[in-house]
Design a protein around this motif. Sequence first.
Motif, mmCIF file in Angstrom:
data_model
loop_
_atom_site.group_PDB
_atom_site.id
_atom_site.type_symbol
_atom_site.label_atom_id
_atom_site.label_comp_id
_atom_site.label_asym_id
_atom_site.label_seq_id
_atom_site.Cartn_x
_atom_site.Cartn_y
_atom_site.Cartn_z
ATOM 1 N N PHE A 92 4.690 8.443 3.329
ATOM 2 C CA PHE A 92 5.077 9.685 3.974
ATOM 3 C C PHE A 92 3.898 10.269 4.741
ATOM 4 O O PHE A 92 2.764 10.233 4.285
ATOM 5 C CB PHE A 92 5.543 10.718 2.930
ATOM 6 N N ARG A 93 4.205 10.847 5.887
ATOM 7 C CA ARG A 93 3.202 11.542 6.682
ATOM 8 C C ARG A 93 3.801 12.856 7.161
ATOM 9 O O ARG A 93 4.699 12.859 7.997
ATOM 10 C CB ARG A 93 2.755 10.682 7.876
ATOM 11 N N PHE A 94 3.309 13.953 6.637
ATOM 12 C CA PHE A 94 3.853 15.259 6.970
ATOM 13 C C PHE A 94 2.814 16.094 7.711
ATOM 14 O O PHE A 94 1.622 16.029 7.416
ATOM 15 C CB PHE A 94 4.258 16.038 5.711
ATOM 16 N N GLU A 95 3.291 16.902 8.650
ATOM 17 C CA GLU A 95 2.431 17.908 9.252
ATOM 18 C C GLU A 95 2.376 19.120 8.330
ATOM 19 O O GLU A 95 3.324 19.404 7.603
ATOM 20 C CB GLU A 95 2.980 18.334 10.623
ATOM 21 N N SER A 96 1.264 19.816 8.390
ATOM 22 C CA SER A 96 1.153 21.007 7.560
ATOM 23 C C SER A 96 2.109 22.071 8.067
ATOM 24 O O SER A 96 2.186 22.323 9.278
ATOM 25 C CB SER A 96 -0.280 21.552 7.593
ATOM 26 N N ASP A 114 13.539 12.734 -3.294
ATOM 27 C CA ASP A 114 13.510 14.078 -2.705
ATOM 28 C C ASP A 114 12.466 14.183 -1.596
ATOM 29 O O ASP A 114 12.698 14.841 -0.567
ATOM 30 C CB ASP A 114 13.212 15.127 -3.782
ATOM 31 N N THR A 115 11.318 13.542 -1.789
ATOM 32 C CA THR A 115 10.282 13.577 -0.758
ATOM 33 C C THR A 115 10.744 12.827 0.483
ATOM 34 O O THR A 115 10.428 13.211 1.610
ATOM 35 C CB THR A 115 8.976 12.954 -1.285
ATOM 36 N N MET A 167 12.840 12.563 6.081
ATOM 37 C CA MET A 167 13.904 12.256 7.033
ATOM 38 C C MET A 167 14.352 13.501 7.780
ATOM 39 O O MET A 167 14.595 13.467 9.001
ATOM 40 C CB MET A 167 15.093 11.631 6.294
ATOM 41 N N ALA A 168 14.459 14.629 7.075
ATOM 42 C CA ALA A 168 14.855 15.878 7.719
ATOM 43 C C ALA A 168 13.832 16.286 8.776
ATOM 44 O O ALA A 168 14.192 16.745 9.871
ATOM 45 C CB ALA A 168 15.019 16.979 6.677
ATOM 46 N N GLY A 223 0.785 -1.227 0.000
ATOM 47 C CA GLY A 223 0.000 0.000 0.000
ATOM 48 C C GLY A 223 0.812 1.269 0.000
ATOM 49 O O GLY A 223 0.250 2.355 -0.106
ATOM 50 N N LEU A 224 2.140 1.162 0.121
ATOM 51 C CA LEU A 224 2.941 2.372 0.092
ATOM 52 C C LEU A 224 2.963 2.931 -1.320
ATOM 53 O O LEU A 224 2.998 2.225 -2.299
ATOM 54 C CB LEU A 224 4.375 2.081 0.540
ATOM 55 N N SER A 225 2.935 4.234 -1.414
ATOM 56 C CA SER A 225 2.982 4.882 -2.720
ATOM 57 C C SER A 225 3.690 6.206 -2.568
ATOM 58 O O SER A 225 3.754 6.766 -1.481
ATOM 59 C CB SER A 225 1.572 5.111 -3.270
ATOM 60 N N PRO A 226 4.233 6.755 -3.660
ATOM 61 C CA PRO A 226 4.927 8.021 -3.571
ATOM 62 C C PRO A 226 3.999 9.131 -3.104
ATOM 63 O O PRO A 226 2.790 9.107 -3.331
ATOM 64 C CB PRO A 226 5.401 8.275 -5.012
ATOM 65 N N GLY A 227 4.569 10.116 -2.449
ATOM 66 C CA GLY A 227 3.801 11.294 -2.053
ATOM 67 C C GLY A 227 3.053 11.086 -0.762
ATOM 68 O O GLY A 227 3.353 10.215 0.037
ATOM 69 N N GLN A 228 2.010 11.866 -0.560
ATOM 70 C CA GLN A 228 1.274 11.857 0.686
ATOM 71 C C GLN A 228 -0.119 11.286 0.455
ATOM 72 O O GLN A 228 -0.741 11.501 -0.567
ATOM 73 C CB GLN A 228 1.138 13.284 1.231
ATOM 74 N N ARG A 229 -0.593 10.515 1.436
ATOM 75 C CA ARG A 229 -1.955 10.027 1.392
ATOM 76 C C ARG A 229 -2.535 10.150 2.785
ATOM 77 O O ARG A 229 -1.871 9.884 3.780
ATOM 78 C CB ARG A 229 -2.018 8.559 0.951
ATOM 79 N N GLU A 230 -3.801 10.519 2.861
ATOM 80 C CA GLU A 230 -4.453 10.683 4.151
ATOM 81 C C GLU A 230 -4.592 9.327 4.832
ATOM 82 O O GLU A 230 -5.204 8.406 4.299
ATOM 83 C CB GLU A 230 -5.850 11.304 3.943
ATOM 84 N N GLY A 231 -3.998 9.209 6.006
ATOM 85 C CA GLY A 231 -4.132 7.992 6.776
ATOM 86 C C GLY A 231 -3.279 6.837 6.288
ATOM 87 O O GLY A 231 -3.422 5.718 6.724
ATOM 88 N N GLY A 232 -2.364 7.050 5.370
ATOM 89 C CA GLY A 232 -1.546 5.950 4.889
ATOM 90 C C GLY A 232 -0.485 6.457 3.948
ATOM 91 O O GLY A 232 -0.295 7.644 3.763
#
Length: 323
Positions: free
Chosen positions: A181-185, A300-301, A306-307, A169-178
Amino acid sequence: MQADFSYELVFDSAGFQLAITILADREPVGGQLREDAEAAGFRILECCSLDEFASGASGALGDLVLVDCAEADAAVVALLSRLDMRAGKSGAQIVVSTTMASLDAVFGCFAMSGAQILVDPCRAERVIAIGRVLAHVPNLRLRELAEEDRLMLLRLTEQVGKIAERLEGLSPGQREGGGAFRFESPTQTFAQQGEEYSASREKPPQLPAGDRIRRMIQARQLRARFFDAELFADPAWDILLDLAAAKSERRRVSVTSLCIAAGVPATTGLRWISQMVDAGLLVRIPDPHDRRRAHIALDDTTVDAMARYFEAIGVTAEELLAV
């Protein structure tokens, strides 16, 4: 009791028995591959050395290609690259057995076919690789195995299953709830300029210095002195840490080096790398000086993720790491 890995004959959608091409310079390995392929229900289309196949004696390519490549000189690399291109276009599947010494050269040859690459495999691991190919063929039935054989197969496939489960289920970029990557706004600040307002975002965090990340890696490795290393096996995270340090150091990372950094058997580490590339966490970068080779780097994402992680735990480009 000798395990019986025999399958019923395998056929394509048109009713033709699936064919296999076996290329091996080491006669004992070639013999084993032939026996296992026949037991799996394939029709042997070709079984010869890499040099013989490269000479053009046979232009046919099977539905599955098994390659044993202990040494990868220029001629072998050229042949493997052609096989990758042909398989990528025809849909044939490739399983390559190689050595740790030749891994970088062999890995660089396969970019189109999605080849399974095994590093210093035992015979059972080769059988499992054939089984993964057969898993995509419908209506197959494996003959009954003894209980000890079932347990052996279970252990051999467990690592592959864990990789698939953890990365499913992993995919590039951001997805809500999965997603990977999970980034804060990012927060926004506003500066008043007369009657106008301009929105400015905080400067994105940067990776800390490579030596600081290396200290984290060393601290993780230190646990093996006091506990069983398998208790803490986390190849995906070890791969990310090693590549983050290399990114900060502006250093390229070879596949062989990354497999070692993963802290698991090389074939397992290679599976993790391939899955993480597919998930968009890592990218494959051709060597600018040798197109036959490839390096692995963080997407890059992933660098940004990681940063942000290091910033969240207080390890930034400006702060000292306290271990």
